[in-house]
Design a protein around this motif. Structure first.
Motif, PDB file in Angstrom:
ATOM      1  N   GLY A 182       5.118  -2.589  -0.538  1.00 22.27           N
ATOM      2  CA  GLY A 182       5.323  -2.694   0.895  1.00 22.27           C
ATOM      3  C   GLY A 182       4.352  -1.880   1.719  1.00 22.27           C
ATOM      4  N   SER A 183       3.341  -1.316   1.061  1.00 22.13           N
ATOM      5  CA  SER A 183       2.347  -0.510   1.782  1.00 22.13           C
ATOM      6  C   SER A 183       0.956  -0.796   1.233  1.00 22.13           C
ATOM      7  N   ARG A 184      -0.009  -0.226   1.896  1.00 22.48           N
ATOM      8  CA  ARG A 184      -1.395  -0.335   1.422  1.00 22.48           C
ATOM      9  C   ARG A 184      -1.817   0.943   0.691  1.00 22.48           C
ATOM     10  N   ILE A 185      -0.886   1.843   0.461  1.00 24.74           N
ATOM     11  CA  ILE A 185      -1.179   3.143  -0.145  1.00 24.74           C
ATOM     12  C   ILE A 185      -1.200   3.006  -1.664  1.00 24.74           C
ATOM     13  N   THR A 186      -2.360   3.343  -2.261  1.00 27.57           N
ATOM     14  CA  THR A 186      -2.507   3.213  -3.711  1.00 27.57           C
ATOM     15  C   THR A 186      -2.072   4.490  -4.433  1.00 27.57           C
ATOM     16  N   VAL A 187      -1.748   4.298  -5.692  1.00 24.22           N
ATOM     17  CA  VAL A 187      -1.408   5.430  -6.562  1.00 24.22           C
ATOM     18  C   VAL A 187      -2.578   6.401  -6.623  1.00 24.22           C
ATOM     19  N   ARG A 188      -3.784   5.857  -6.731  1.00 30.96           N
ATOM     20  CA  ARG A 188      -4.983   6.694  -6.800  1.00 30.96           C
ATOM     21  C   ARG A 188      -5.118   7.550  -5.543  1.00 30.96           C
ATOM     22  N   TYR A 189      -4.848   6.967  -4.374  1.00 28.13           N
ATOM     23  CA  TYR A 189      -4.928   7.681  -3.106  1.00 28.13           C
ATOM     24  C   TYR A 189      -3.923   8.845  -3.077  1.00 28.13           C
ATOM     25  N   VAL A 190      -2.688   8.569  -3.493  1.00 32.28           N
ATOM     26  CA  VAL A 190      -1.653   9.615  -3.502  1.00 32.28           C
ATOM     27  C   VAL A 190      -2.065  10.740  -4.434  1.00 32.28           C
ATOM     28  N   HIS A 191      -2.515  10.391  -5.626  1.00 31.51           N
ATOM     29  CA  HIS A 191      -2.944  11.411  -6.588  1.00 31.51           C
ATOM     30  C   HIS A 191      -4.072  12.267  -6.015  1.00 31.51           C
ATOM     31  N   GLU A 192      -5.054  11.607  -5.417  1.00 29.25           N
ATOM     32  CA  GLU A 192      -6.187  12.346  -4.848  1.00 29.25           C
ATOM     33  C   GLU A 192      -5.718  13.322  -3.772  1.00 29.25           C
ATOM     34  N   ALA A 233       4.696   7.563  -7.275  1.00 30.80           N
ATOM     35  CA  ALA A 233       3.276   7.250  -7.447  1.00 30.80           C
ATOM     36  C   ALA A 233       2.616   8.262  -8.374  1.00 30.80           C
ATOM     37  N   LEU A 234       2.940   9.536  -8.192  1.00 32.77           N
ATOM     38  CA  LEU A 234       2.373  10.568  -9.066  1.00 32.77           C
ATOM     39  C   LEU A 234       2.842  10.384 -10.511  1.00 32.77           C
ATOM     40  N   ALA A 235       4.105  10.053 -10.681  1.00 29.09           N
ATOM     41  CA  ALA A 235       4.624   9.814 -12.034  1.00 29.09           C
ATOM     42  C   ALA A 235       3.921   8.607 -12.656  1.00 29.09           C
ATOM     43  N   TYR A 236       3.721   7.556 -11.868  1.00 30.02           N
ATOM     44  CA  TYR A 236       3.029   6.369 -12.364  1.00 30.02           C
ATOM     45  C   TYR A 236       1.616   6.733 -12.823  1.00 30.02           C
ATOM     46  N   PHE A 237       0.923   7.543 -12.024  1.00 32.19           N
ATOM     47  CA  PHE A 237      -0.430   7.971 -12.365  1.00 32.19           C
ATOM     48  C   PHE A 237      -0.449   8.647 -13.736  1.00 32.19           C
ATOM     49  N   HIS A 238       0.482   9.559 -13.961  1.00 37.51           N
ATOM     50  CA  HIS A 238       0.490  10.329 -15.205  1.00 37.51           C
ATOM     51  C   HIS A 238       1.071   9.553 -16.385  1.00 37.51           C
ATOM     52  N   ASN A 239       1.928   8.582 -16.109  1.00 35.71           N
ATOM     53  CA  ASN A 239       2.522   7.779 -17.184  1.00 35.71           C
ATOM     54  C   ASN A 239       1.636   6.628 -17.627  1.00 35.71           C
ATOM     55  N   ASN A 240       0.569   6.362 -16.895  1.00 35.53           N
ATOM     56  CA  ASN A 240      -0.325   5.246 -17.197  1.00 35.53           C
ATOM     57  C   ASN A 240      -1.786   5.679 -17.161  1.00 35.53           C
ATOM     58  N   PRO A 241      -2.156   6.659 -17.994  1.00 36.37           N
ATOM     59  CA  PRO A 241      -3.508   7.218 -17.898  1.00 36.37           C
ATOM     60  C   PRO A 241      -4.627   6.213 -18.195  1.00 36.37           C
ATOM     61  N   GLU A 242      -4.410   5.318 -19.152  1.00 33.50           N
ATOM     62  CA  GLU A 242      -5.463   4.346 -19.472  1.00 33.50           C
ATOM     63  C   GLU A 242      -5.695   3.401 -18.301  1.00 33.50           C
ATOM     64  N   GLU A 243      -4.604   2.901 -17.734  1.00 32.82           N
ATOM     65  CA  GLU A 243      -4.725   1.997 -16.592  1.00 32.82           C
ATOM     66  C   GLU A 243      -5.402   2.693 -15.412  1.00 32.82           C
ATOM     67  N   GLU A 252      -2.847  16.015  -5.708  1.00 32.07           N
ATOM     68  CA  GLU A 252      -3.253  16.830  -6.852  1.00 32.07           C
ATOM     69  C   GLU A 252      -4.704  17.283  -6.808  1.00 32.07           C
ATOM     70  N   GLU A 253      -5.547  16.587  -6.068  1.00 31.99           N
ATOM     71  CA  GLU A 253      -6.939  17.021  -6.000  1.00 31.99           C
ATOM     72  C   GLU A 253      -7.229  17.791  -4.713  1.00 31.99           C
ATOM     73  N   ARG A 254      -6.640  17.358  -3.610  1.00 35.00           N
ATOM     74  CA  ARG A 254      -6.884  18.035  -2.335  1.00 35.00           C
ATOM     75  C   ARG A 254      -5.831  19.086  -2.005  1.00 35.00           C
ATOM     76  N   GLY A 255      -4.721  19.058  -2.710  1.00 33.29           N
ATOM     77  CA  GLY A 255      -3.696  20.066  -2.535  1.00 33.29           C
ATOM     78  C   GLY A 255      -2.738  19.853  -1.365  1.00 33.29           C
ATOM     79  N   LEU A 256      -2.668  18.620  -0.856  1.00 31.59           N
ATOM     80  CA  LEU A 256      -1.698  18.360   0.203  1.00 31.59           C
ATOM     81  C   LEU A 256      -0.291  18.344  -0.388  1.00 31.59           C
ATOM     82  N   ARG A 257       0.669  18.760   0.406  1.00 31.39           N
ATOM     83  CA  ARG A 257       2.061  18.692  -0.029  1.00 31.39           C
ATOM     84  C   ARG A 257       2.509  17.229   0.007  1.00 31.39           C
ATOM     85  N   PRO A 258       3.353  16.799  -0.924  1.00 27.72           N
ATOM     86  CA  PRO A 258       3.859  15.424  -0.890  1.00 27.72           C
ATOM     87  C   PRO A 258       4.480  15.070   0.461  1.00 27.72           C
TER      88      PRO A 258
END
Length: 88
Positions: free
Chosen positions: A16-26, A52-62, A29-35
């Motif tokens: 329902g959004s245009r926000i990607t898992v990669r964007y949330v992770h960046e 989204a963060l859980a998805y990122f870590h649960n699907n490392p190959e993807e 976890e990379e820029r240090g913003l609070r969720p």
């Protein structure tokens, strides 16, 4: 999360959004913003950000494949660009 292709992007994103898992992770976890900051800026539920963060870590190959596709697309866009950087 949805990893279905959409007309907006072809990577996992918050349904329902245009926000990607990669964007949330960046942002978190990379820029240090609070969720909560990400949720406030994009009108999301905090649960969506954590999912989204859980998805990122649960699907490392993807997610590695997603990042590689993104990097290739950026490089291709740079090659096709007719803009030149400003002189220093």
């Amino acid at each position: 999360m949805s990893s279905d292709e959409s007309s907006v992007h072809d990577e996992p994103h918050i349904e329902g959004s245009r926000i990607t898992v990669r964007y949330v992770h960046e942002r978190v976890e990379e820029r240090g913003l609070r969720p909560e900051t990400v949720t406030d800026r994009h009108g999301l539920d905090v649960a969506d950000v954590y999912e989204a963060l859980a998805y990122f870590h649960n699907n490392p190959e993807e997610m590695e494949q997603v990042e590689e596709r993104h990097e290739r697309a950026v490089e291709e866009a740079k090659r096709r660009s007719t803009l030149t950087p400003p002189e220093e």
